[in-house]
Design a protein around this motif. Structure first.
Motif, mmCIF file in Angstrom:
data_model
loop_
_atom_site.group_PDB
_atom_site.id
_atom_site.type_symbol
_atom_site.label_atom_id
_atom_site.label_comp_id
_atom_site.label_asym_id
_atom_site.label_seq_id
_atom_site.Cartn_x
_atom_site.Cartn_y
_atom_site.Cartn_z
ATOM 1 N N SER A 180 0.846 -1.200 0.000
ATOM 2 C CA SER A 180 0.000 0.000 0.000
ATOM 3 C C SER A 180 0.880 1.248 0.000
ATOM 4 N N SER A 181 0.369 2.305 -0.590
ATOM 5 C CA SER A 181 1.145 3.540 -0.653
ATOM 6 C C SER A 181 1.451 4.076 0.751
ATOM 7 N N GLU A 182 0.551 3.840 1.680
ATOM 8 C CA GLU A 182 0.766 4.272 3.064
ATOM 9 C C GLU A 182 1.958 3.539 3.692
ATOM 10 N N ALA B 176 5.222 4.652 2.019
ATOM 11 C CA ALA B 176 5.607 5.973 2.520
ATOM 12 C C ALA B 176 6.224 5.863 3.907
ATOM 13 N N TYR C 178 9.831 -0.412 0.428
ATOM 14 C CA TYR C 178 9.980 0.922 -0.171
ATOM 15 C C TYR C 178 11.112 0.915 -1.197
ATOM 16 N N SER D 127 10.294 -0.888 -4.317
ATOM 17 C CA SER D 127 9.198 -0.259 -5.070
ATOM 18 C C SER D 127 9.700 0.868 -5.964
#
Length: 95
Positions: free
Chosen positions: A32-34, A37, A88, A91
């Motif tokens: 997930s982007s959360e 991040a 991260y 990605s």
């Protein structure tokens, strides 16, 4: 007797310092982007305390597993934090 106790303490400290590397990461888990991040934030805040941040393209996926297995314990990352940093890095690294 004191020498025996001090030798035992020294041996214990040596064994702990040579303990196993972290092996929390074997492949991607968080997507997930959360979570990615959060991995970026952990990477920037934890790793930059000791050295210049490496480019995510410095290693392929296996290279990051090897590097993070060595560095995560030094940065005192939990297994989840270790995983998020790895996720991260891979990605943004399309190797």
């Amino acid at each position: 007797m004191k020498k025996l106790i001090l030798s035992g303490i020294a041996a214990s400290a040596f064994l702990v310092s040579c303990g196993p590397k972290s092996t929390a990461v074997t492949g991607p888990k968080y997507t997930s982007s959360e979570q990615l991040a959060q991995g970026k934030t952990i990477f920037e805040n934890s790793c930059a305390k000791c050295h210049k941040l490496p480019e995510p393209t410095k290693h392929d996926n296996q290279g990051w597993i090897n590097t993070l297995s060595r560095m995560a314990p030094k940065a005192k990352l939990s297994d989840d934090q270790h995983q998020m940093v790895y996720d991260y890095l891979i990605s943004v690294n399309k190797k």
